[in-house]
Design a protein around this motif. Structure first.
Motif: not given
Length: 79
Positions: A3-4, A6, A47, A51, A73-75
């Motif tokens: 999901k995310m 960084k 990855t 969070d 941060v990339k979501t």
């Protein structure tokens, strides 16, 4: 699906051993699914399934003797 991501700016990585040390330290954090350190770009891409507190990521980098900087941060969904 993850999901995310960084992306951590990290200075001080000079070789493959440096990259592996940072990758292994971050991989040990619960919720991390993939880590890629790049000494040429001075970044570590993390990855995650959930969070993760940035303090944990910073501590993992510092404990290996490197200097963390800005975190981007990339979501979304990453396969």
């Amino acid at each position: 699906m993850d999901k995310m991501k960084k992306i951590i700016d990290v200075t001080g990585m000079h070789c493959g051993h440096c990259e592996k040390a940072v990758e292994d330290a971050i991989k040990a954090i619960d919720g991390v699914s993939k880590v890629k350190a790049d000494r040429e770009k001075n970044t570590v891409t993390v990855t995650m399934k959930k969070d993760i507190d940035e303090k944990l990521l910073i501590e993992a980098v510092e404990n290996e003797g490197f200097t963390p900087g800005e975190i981007t941060v990339k979501t979304g969904l990453f396969g």
